[in-house]
Design a protein around this motif. Structure first.
Motif, short mmCIF file in Angstrom:
data_model
loop_
_atom_site.label_atom_id
_atom_site.label_comp_id
_atom_site.label_asym_id
_atom_site.label_seq_id
_atom_site.Cartn_x
_atom_site.Cartn_y
_atom_site.Cartn_z
N ASP A 265 -0.42 -42.75 10.51
CA ASP A 265 0.48 -43.66 9.79
C ASP A 265 1.57 -42.87 9.06
N LEU A 266 1.17 -41.77 8.42
CA LEU A 266 2.16 -40.94 7.73
C LEU A 266 3.19 -40.40 8.71
N ALA A 267 2.71 -39.86 9.84
CA ALA A 267 3.60 -39.20 10.81
C ALA A 267 4.54 -40.17 11.49
N SER A 268 4.12 -41.43 11.63
CA SER A 268 4.93 -42.41 12.37
C SER A 268 5.68 -43.37 11.45
N GLN A 269 5.76 -43.05 10.17
CA GLN A 269 6.50 -43.87 9.19
C GLN A 269 5.93 -45.28 9.07
N LEU A 270 4.63 -45.42 9.27
CA LEU A 270 3.99 -46.73 9.19
C LEU A 270 2.98 -46.83 8.05
N SER A 271 3.09 -45.92 7.09
CA SER A 271 2.13 -45.94 5.97
C SER A 271 2.42 -47.06 4.99
N SER B 268 12.30 -31.21 -29.24
CA SER B 268 11.35 -32.28 -28.97
C SER B 268 10.60 -31.94 -27.70
N SER B 269 9.38 -32.30 -27.66
CA SER B 269 8.57 -32.00 -26.47
C SER B 269 8.26 -33.28 -25.73
N LEU B 270 8.20 -33.16 -24.44
CA LEU B 270 7.91 -34.32 -23.60
C LEU B 270 6.81 -33.93 -22.62
N LEU B 271 5.71 -34.62 -22.72
CA LEU B 271 4.62 -34.43 -21.79
C LEU B 271 4.77 -35.42 -20.65
N PHE B 272 4.60 -34.95 -19.43
CA PHE B 272 4.59 -35.91 -18.33
C PHE B 272 3.67 -35.43 -17.23
N LEU B 273 3.09 -36.39 -16.59
CA LEU B 273 2.22 -36.10 -15.46
C LEU B 273 3.07 -35.93 -14.22
N GLU B 274 2.71 -34.94 -13.39
CA GLU B 274 3.55 -34.67 -12.24
C GLU B 274 3.14 -35.44 -11.01
N TYR B 275 3.44 -34.89 -9.86
CA TYR B 275 3.57 -35.65 -8.62
C TYR B 275 2.51 -36.71 -8.36
N PHE B 276 1.26 -36.32 -8.17
CA PHE B 276 0.25 -37.30 -7.81
C PHE B 276 -0.02 -38.31 -8.92
N HIS B 277 0.07 -37.83 -10.16
CA HIS B 277 -0.19 -38.73 -11.27
C HIS B 277 0.83 -39.86 -11.30
N GLY B 278 2.07 -39.51 -11.00
CA GLY B 278 3.10 -40.54 -10.96
C GLY B 278 3.06 -41.34 -9.68
N LEU B 279 2.75 -40.66 -8.55
CA LEU B 279 2.74 -41.34 -7.26
C LEU B 279 1.74 -42.50 -7.24
N LEU B 280 0.59 -42.28 -7.88
CA LEU B 280 -0.45 -43.31 -7.86
C LEU B 280 -0.02 -44.58 -8.59
N GLY B 281 1.01 -44.47 -9.41
CA GLY B 281 1.48 -45.64 -10.13
C GLY B 281 2.53 -46.43 -9.38
N ARG B 282 2.96 -45.92 -8.21
CA ARG B 282 4.00 -46.61 -7.46
C ARG B 282 3.43 -47.75 -6.63
N ALA B 283 4.19 -48.81 -6.50
CA ALA B 283 3.77 -49.96 -5.69
C ALA B 283 4.06 -49.67 -4.22
N PRO B 284 3.28 -50.25 -3.31
CA PRO B 284 3.57 -50.11 -1.88
C PRO B 284 4.82 -50.91 -1.52
N VAL B 285 5.43 -50.55 -0.40
CA VAL B 285 6.58 -51.31 0.11
C VAL B 285 6.10 -52.36 1.10
N PHE B 286 5.23 -51.94 2.02
CA PHE B 286 4.58 -52.84 2.97
C PHE B 286 3.12 -52.44 3.10
N ALA B 287 2.32 -53.32 3.67
CA ALA B 287 0.97 -52.93 4.06
C ALA B 287 1.07 -51.97 5.24
N PRO B 288 0.12 -51.03 5.38
CA PRO B 288 0.17 -50.09 6.51
C PRO B 288 0.26 -50.82 7.85
N GLN B 289 0.97 -50.21 8.79
CA GLN B 289 1.12 -50.71 10.16
C GLN B 289 1.86 -52.05 10.22
N THR B 290 2.70 -52.30 9.21
CA THR B 290 3.49 -53.54 9.23
C THR B 290 4.82 -53.33 9.93
#
Length: 485
Positions: free
Chosen positions: A60-66, A103-125
């Motif tokens: 799914d990742l390789a074929s842009q269908l994730s 001022s200091s800013l704490l932030f979670l990086e890649y995966f921590h933020g990625l998990l909060g993103r909404a999907p665009v479509f269901a896989p294989q749509t």
């Protein structure tokens, strides 16, 4: 050397296939990305705000269908020209200077933020262009191999194919670099985004890489054919998506002729725009690279100009070379049988122009049968099948090869009413292959014999249980040419 942007995705998938074939294609990505286990607790969420990672496979990742989003960028990182690449995990402390106060800013990086993103479509749509998918694919290849992706790419792809001006990292040895003025993006560190857009290459290396794909230099021919297939369609009638091919459908004469497929991949990063085009129909690979502030417009115009000129030229050359080898009349070695077959070439391809079997016009017989079934045809075209056999003819080995062909009975698809039809009548032709049959052999089953120089010297319409030998049209080095003539 140029930056090739998203053409990097081809190298990433190729590295996976060269090392592991299709072994892991259907594996769930959560098996290789422990960070995604954190998302398991979100699966009970009835909302559509979270990606169900357990439903996404490597393929799914390789074929842009994730179905996942295109990019993940946060204000403090992202890997673009002005921000450093996001790390895979961890917490970064940023010290920001403003009016002499800190001022200091704490932030979670890649995966921590990625998990909060909404999907665009269901896989294989439907295909969604996703750079994120190929960054994840890079992590997965490293997890499977236990080796950093840059090292695996170098050892299994770049070195064996002698791609000496292609590199995963920013080049350090001064060479023929193309670096436009201004903020070109040449020195942009893409970090973990390199599998999706960060590789450097040259026009010659990229074209050679395309040629090596065509020649199945590392993948087997069947693996290559399996890879170079559409995975899904887009809303455009002429564009399909592969892994991660952008497959353009066109005509061999641009506005008319037979349908051809161009397997392409475009790339863009900074002031660089590039295009790789691979044509299985013609056995040709080409690369186009541009750099500069207007490179996006330039490559659009340049690629159209090149393909408008090149495709008809390649079509004419392909037909000429095929006819030089195949065209001519083939006859039975027993003149009393009055059996012969003539092959010619026109814009439709290799055509059976005349076919006499024991004095009977066999083309007329087939046409009569087709008319009775309501399917009269106008051309009988031979199409290669990628099936080849060991050389053996009349019980005697010769330095030749046997190639199987199938006849395609092309019909007149014009509508006498002049109305546009929703159901294209040509779309049904694929279902008529291997019919009708006589004695368990289909009428459309042919085998052509080629000598060591690639010139055809015999043809076997298998339904007739007889081999016919070329008597004109350039018999070449046929071991039977002197005997027959």
């Amino acid at each position: 050397m140029y930056r090739i942007g998203s053409i990097s995705k081809i190298f990433t998938v190729y590295t996976l296939l060269v090392n592991y074939g299709w072994e892991h294609w259907n594996d769930c990505i959560m098996e290789y990305l422990p960070e995604l286990q954190d998302a398991a607790d979100l699966n009970h969420d009835p909302s559509v705000a979270h990606v169900d990672w357990s439903k996404i496979t490597i393929g799914d990742l390789a074929s842009q269908l994730s179905g996942i989003g295109r990019d993940y960028d946060v204000p403090q990182c992202g890997g673009n020209a002005s921000m450093p690449p996001c790390n895979r995990d961890g917490i970064v402390l940023l010290i920001h200077v403003a009016h002499h106060s800190y001022s200091s800013l704490l932030f979670l990086e890649y995966f921590h933020g990625l998990l909060g993103r909404a999907p665009v479509f269901a896989p294989q749509t439907t295909p969604v262009y996703s750079n994120t998918a190929f960054r994840l694919l890079g992590y997965i290849i490293q997890a499977i191999s236990g080796t950093r992706l840059d090292k695996l790419l170098q050892s299994s792809v770049l070195r064996p194919l002698n791609l000496t001006t292609t590199t995963y990292a920013i080049p350090t040895d001064r060479g023929s670099w193309v670096i436009p003025n201004g903020e070109s993006g040449w020195y942009q560190d893409t970090g973990d985004e390199t599998p999706t857009a960060g590789i450097y290459s040259s026009s010659s290396d990229l074209a050679k890489f395309g040629r090596d794909i065509l020649l199945s230099t590392q993948l087997s021919p069947i693996e290559t054919r399996r890879w170079m297939k559409p995975s899904s369609h887009t809303s455009g009638l002429s564009l399909s998506v592969g892994s991660p091919w952008e497959i353009l459908r066109s005509k061999s004469k641009i506005t008319h002729g037979r349908t051809i497929d161009l397997y392409t991949k475009s790339g863009s990063i900074g002031q660089y725009n590039s295009l790789l085009v691979i044509s299985q129909d013609y056995g040709v690979a080409l690369s186009i690279m541009t750099a500069g502030p207007s490179s996006a417009a330039v490559i659009e115009v340049a690629s159209e100009m090149v393909l408008q000129t090149l495709i008809p030229t390649l079509e004419d050359q392909t037909l000429y070379e095929a006819c030089k080898s195949l065209c001519g009349t083939y006859q039975s070695s027993d003149p009393s049988k009055n059996s012969s077959l003539t092959l010619s070439m026109d814009t439709n391809g290799l055509q059976v122009e005349r076919w006499i079997n024991r004095g009977v016009d066999f083309l007329a017989v087939i046409q009569a049968y087709a008319s009775q079934t309501g399917s009269p045809f106008i051309h009988m075209i031979l199409q290669t099948t990628n099936l080849e056999y060991p050389p053996n003819i009349q019980g005697k080995d010769v330095t030749s090869r046997r190639v199987a062909y199938r006849a395609i009975f092309e019909k007149d698809m014009s509508d006498s009413t002049g109305q546009h039809r929703i159901v294209d009548q040509s779309a049904r032709q694929w279902s008529s292959v291997d019919t009708p049959m006589y004695g368990e052999i289909a009428y459309d089953d042919f085998v052509i014999y080629f000598d060591h120089s690639g010139v055809a010297f015999a043809i076997e319409p298998r339904v007739m249980r007889e081999t016919l030998y070329k008597v004109d049209g350039g018999a070449g080095n046929s071991p039977h040419s002197t005997q027959v003539i």
